[in-house]
Design a protein around this motif. Structure first.
Motif, PDB file in Angstrom:
ATOM      1  N   THR A 204      65.975  16.674  47.350  1.00 12.38           N
ATOM      2  CA  THR A 204      65.777  16.783  45.976  1.00 12.38           C
ATOM      3  C   THR A 204      66.267  14.854  46.162  1.00 12.38           C
ATOM      4  OG1 THR A 204      66.447  18.720  45.481  1.00 12.38           O
ATOM      5  CG2 THR A 204      66.204  17.080  43.464  1.00 12.38           C
ATOM      6  N   LEU A 205      65.122  13.979  45.553  1.00 16.55           N
ATOM      7  CA  LEU A 205      65.334  12.983  45.108  1.00 16.55           C
ATOM      8  C   LEU A 205      64.447  12.658  44.000  1.00 16.55           C
ATOM      9  CD1 LEU A 205      65.490   9.891  46.936  1.00 16.55           C
ATOM     10  CD2 LEU A 205      63.088  10.155  47.367  1.00 16.55           C
ATOM     11  N   ASN A 206      65.430  11.656  43.110  1.00 15.35           N
ATOM     12  CA  ASN A 206      64.857  11.349  41.901  1.00 15.35           C
ATOM     13  C   ASN A 206      64.546   9.036  42.446  1.00 15.35           C
ATOM     14  OD1 ASN A 206      65.013  12.892  40.366  1.00 15.35           O
ATOM     15  ND2 ASN A 206      67.299  12.928  39.997  1.00 15.35           N
ATOM     16  N   TYR A 236      56.123  17.438  42.840  1.00 13.73           N
ATOM     17  CA  TYR A 236      56.417  16.359  42.913  1.00 13.73           C
ATOM     18  C   TYR A 236      55.540  16.233  41.348  1.00 13.73           C
ATOM     19  CZ  TYR A 236      55.017  10.941  43.329  1.00 13.73           C
ATOM     20  OH  TYR A 236      54.685   9.509  43.768  1.00 13.73           O
ATOM     21  N   THR A 237      56.593  15.069  41.025  1.00 15.76           N
ATOM     22  CA  THR A 237      56.100  15.026  39.383  1.00 15.76           C
ATOM     23  C   THR A 237      56.490  14.001  38.874  1.00 15.76           C
ATOM     24  OG1 THR A 237      57.592  17.221  38.905  1.00 15.76           O
ATOM     25  CG2 THR A 237      57.958  15.631  36.884  1.00 15.76           C
ATOM     26  N   LEU A 238      55.464  13.159  38.365  1.00 12.31           N
ATOM     27  CA  LEU A 238      55.779  11.887  37.663  1.00 12.31           C
ATOM     28  C   LEU A 238      55.945  12.180  36.312  1.00 12.31           C
ATOM     29  CD1 LEU A 238      53.306  10.558  39.652  1.00 12.31           C
ATOM     30  CD2 LEU A 238      55.118  10.249  40.109  1.00 12.31           C
ATOM     31  N   ASN A 239      56.587  11.078  35.422  1.00 17.38           N
ATOM     32  CA  ASN A 239      57.540  10.517  34.194  1.00 17.38           C
ATOM     33  C   ASN A 239      56.726   9.435  33.808  1.00 17.38           C
ATOM     34  OD1 ASN A 239      57.768  13.097  33.212  1.00 17.38           O
ATOM     35  ND2 ASN A 239      58.919  12.706  35.267  1.00 17.38           N
ATOM     36  N   LEU A 244      57.753   3.691  35.615  1.00 21.22           N
ATOM     37  CA  LEU A 244      57.833   5.328  35.875  1.00 21.22           C
ATOM     38  C   LEU A 244      58.506   6.120  36.840  1.00 21.22           C
ATOM     39  CD1 LEU A 244      54.998   7.143  37.020  1.00 21.22           C
ATOM     40  CD2 LEU A 244      54.933   5.398  39.239  1.00 21.22           C
ATOM     41  N   THR A 245      59.030   6.881  36.019  1.00 20.78           N
ATOM     42  CA  THR A 245      59.831   7.547  37.111  1.00 20.78           C
ATOM     43  C   THR A 245      59.695   9.240  37.987  1.00 20.78           C
ATOM     44  OG1 THR A 245      60.763   9.219  35.610  1.00 20.78           O
ATOM     45  CG2 THR A 245      61.744   6.906  35.762  1.00 20.78           C
ATOM     46  N   ALA A 246      60.249   9.341  39.529  1.00 21.39           N
ATOM     47  CA  ALA A 246      59.692  10.138  39.731  1.00 21.39           C
ATOM     48  C   ALA A 246      60.657  11.567  40.179  1.00 21.39           C
ATOM     49  CB  ALA A 246      58.594  10.184  40.560  1.00 21.39           C
ATOM     50  N   THR A 247      59.782  12.562  40.965  1.00 19.56           N
ATOM     51  CA  THR A 247      60.905  13.576  41.228  1.00 19.56           C
ATOM     52  C   THR A 247      60.378  15.141  42.258  1.00 19.56           C
ATOM     53  OG1 THR A 247      62.534  14.175  39.150  1.00 19.56           O
ATOM     54  CG2 THR A 247      62.108  15.966  41.080  1.00 19.56           C
ATOM     55  N   SER A 248      61.048  14.316  43.604  1.00 21.76           N
ATOM     56  CA  SER A 248      60.029  14.796  44.704  1.00 21.76           C
ATOM     57  C   SER A 248      61.403  15.930  45.259  1.00 21.76           C
ATOM     58  CB  SER A 248      59.625  13.458  45.650  1.00 21.76           C
ATOM     59  OG  SER A 248      58.284  12.857  45.290  1.00 21.76           O
ATOM     60  N   SER A 249      60.787  16.810  45.864  1.00 18.29           N
ATOM     61  CA  SER A 249      61.531  17.870  46.277  1.00 18.29           C
ATOM     62  C   SER A 249      60.962  19.115  47.057  1.00 18.29           C
ATOM     63  CB  SER A 249      62.905  18.905  45.568  1.00 18.29           C
ATOM     64  OG  SER A 249      61.284  19.641  44.621  1.00 18.29           O
TER      65      SER A 249
END
Length: 592
Positions: A204-206, A236-239, A244-249
């Motif tokens: 999981t990567l923020n 993959y979530t982009l906010n 811009l922030t993202a969460t990849s997992s």
């Protein structure tokens, strides 16, 4: 871009989305929208009309056509043609998901809104630790590798419905359980062969995020020890909230990849046979992600590491011990990858490549410099170089391709070098090889217009410099004197439904020569005629064979004889004349 660069910009489309919910809040003076891609239109029931069994590709095309989806044609051509039974009781969305399942991939609508069936791809996308948020990376040190796949399928018999479970791979390690009513053992085996070598570390990567990245892309990350590793971006979530922030997992349940168990002697022999032996017959060749047991010096191991393939050789080290040594990999070495990642200099080129707002206020990439060299490998899209961008052009450099005369104007053309081929326009064609000239409109004329061929008016004329000559138009041959006054013509003519040729002279019709013959053929209309109006002069001798009818006075200058054919030849007998017309009779009449 393969990773974030603060001085480089790239405009990226994120796709086409449709508003599914709108929530205006007047108190907060804001409106909240929810949008989805085109899968929102694929929730109705899919009813197939294909004859079954049908190929997987044909079913995928029918799903797209019935749901009104635009497809990536190249992508759909790669879908398998294996046969499956009819999909029943599924929505369009679930049905296309099953198609993706057979392809060991996933379905998506691309950034240009085209339906695609995709597998994991490696765009060489790297996320450096500088882009992580604090404690942003969580890595599971136990590698995930698929152990086996199973699928339970209902089988309808005459009396009851049974459940059959198909399996592929091993029953140890991580298992994938599928739901698919039309699955067969062969199809499940094909799926397993496509995914059996996939391995990665769950994570999981923020991080900072990048819209250019896709779900399903492999990521190159770096752990806390500075060791790079590749793992798929499965979620993959982009906010965006001012930044811009993202969460990849890729969160999966990992388990031990090997299980120690008793192996009977026969199984050990089979396992030994399955290991391939090299050409020398001394060393073994292994593949897979598990380290081969009991290797000997020179053995080769083809190891799958994420999306990359590696070759290891069991080698004696300098300290006298033996270990597996990496020989080559599809992954670029760190030093080369670093040079590629940092290939944009910050001084020299950046000084001449700058964003400019000179044209319309928008940012444009402006390149200035006196020594820019474009080689023959440079590609320029069609129709982007306009006339205002070309200072001058030498026609001597044009040695290939086609010049369309409909789009250019050529003046002062020296045609002495035109030696072959066909010169053709809208209404004129000149074949330089055969000499044929064809045209549909216009005319050909001399500078003085004495000779003129006019196709528009079906006219051909020829005049002398003194003015006399003729014209041919619509089948009529007309003669003119020196004053270009009509003096006679010849044209087709129908007389009492008897077609012929009509000759009319304004003054005289003179037929001169030693012998002038006018011969008339026979027709079904009866006797042919020569009708002469006006004065007709016949010089020398005129012979008329057949019936001669004179409508008017007949004047004869000279003798008027009757010609008789005798055994001594042709004899002429002078005709007698009377003051009045009498019926003459010579010979004896007898009544029978």
């Amino acid at each position: 871009m393969i990773h974030y660069k603060p001085t480089v910009y790239e405009y990226v489309s994120i796709g086409t989305f449709y508003v599914t919910k709108c929530d205006p809040d007047r108190n907060e003076n804001k409106t909240t929208l929810e949008a989805s891609d085109r899968f929102v239109f694929l929730e109705s029931e899919y009813v197939s009309e294909l004859p079954y069994p049908a190929s997987i590709r044909d079913v995928a095309l029918e799903i797209a056509n019935k749901s009104g989806s635009i497809i990536n044609e190249t992508n759909f051509l790669m879908i398998s043609t294996s046969k499956i039974n009819k999909l029943e009781g599924y929505t369009f969305r679930k049905a296309i998901g099953l198609i993706a399942q057979f392809e060991a991939g996933y379905a998506r609508f691309s950034r240009i809104n085209q339906l695609e069936i995709m597998q994991l791809i490696d765009p060489k996308f790297a996320v450096s630790p500088a882009e992580y948020f604090q404690k942003g990376l969580t890595k599971n040190e136990l590698m995930y590798k698929i152990g086996g796949i199973s699928c339970t399928v209902p089988v309808q018999s005459e009396n009851s419905s049974e459940q059959v479970t198909y399996t592929a791979g091993s029953n140890t390690g991580p298992q994938i359980v599928l739901e698919n009513k039309v699955m067969t053992q062969d199809l499940l085996d094909n799926i397993y062969q496509k995914v059996k070598d996939i391995n990665f570390y769950p994570f999981t990567l923020n991080w900072r995020g990048n819209p250019a990245l896709e779900t399903g892309d492999w990521l190159t990350l770096t752990d806390r020890y500075g060791t790079p590793f590749k793992t798929p971006n499965l979620s993959y979530t982009l906010n965006f909230k001012g930044g811009l922030t993202a969460t990849s997992s890729a969160n999966t349940n990992s388990s031990a990849q090997t299980v120690s168990a008793y192996s009977p002697p026969l199984n050990q022999i089979i396992k030994d046979i399955n290991s391939r032996v090299d050409a020398a017959g001394k060393n073994s060749v292994y593949d897979g992600t598990e380290e081969p047991p009991y290797p000997k010096e020179g053995d080769i191991w083809f190891k799958k590491n994420g999306p990359d393939d590696e070759i290891w050789v069991y080698t004696k080290l300098v300290d006298g011990t033996y270990d597996w040594v990496l020989q080559t990999s599809t992954r670029l070495p760190d030093d080369i990858q670093e040079k590629i990642d940092n290939s944009v200099p910050s001084d020299g080129i950046v000084k001449t490549i700058n964003l400019s707002q000179e044209m319309d206020g928008k940012e444009w990439l402006k390149i200035t410099g006196a020594k820019i060299w474009l080689t023959d490998q440079t590609k320029i899209d069609d129709a982007i170089i306009r006339d205002a961008m070309i200072g001058s052009l030498s026609a001597s450099k044009i040695n290939a391709g086609t010049l369309n005369a409909a789009t250019i104007d050529v003046i002062n053309l020296n045609a002495k070098s035109l030696s072959a081929g066909t010169i053709s326009g809208k209404n004129l064609s000149i074949n330089l090889d055969t000499g044929a000239v064809q045209f549909q409109k216009g005319y050909i004329a001399g500078a003085d217009n004495l000779i003129r061929f006019d196709l528009n008016n079906s006219l051909f004329q020829s005049f002398s410099s003194g003015g006399s000559g003729f014209k041919v138009q619509y089948g009529r041959f007309t003669f003119y004197d020196v004053n270009q006054t009509e003096i006679g013509f010849v044209q087709p003519w129908a007389y009492q439904d008897n077609p012929g040729i009509y000759l009319k002279g304004a003054k005289n019709l003179n037929l001169e020569g030693d012998t002038v013959s006018i011969q008339l053929g026979t027709t079904t209309y009866g006797t042919n005629r020569i009708i002469m109006f006006g004065r007709t002069t016949m010089v020398n001798q005129a012979e008329i064979f057949g019936k001669l009818t004179v409508g008017g006075d007949l004047s004869v200058i000279g003798s008027k004889n009757a010609a008789h054919v005798t055994r001594d030849g042709l004899r002429l007998t002078p005709a007698y004349e009377t003051a009045e017309s009498y019926l003459g009779d010579i010979g004896t009449a007898e009544r029978v």
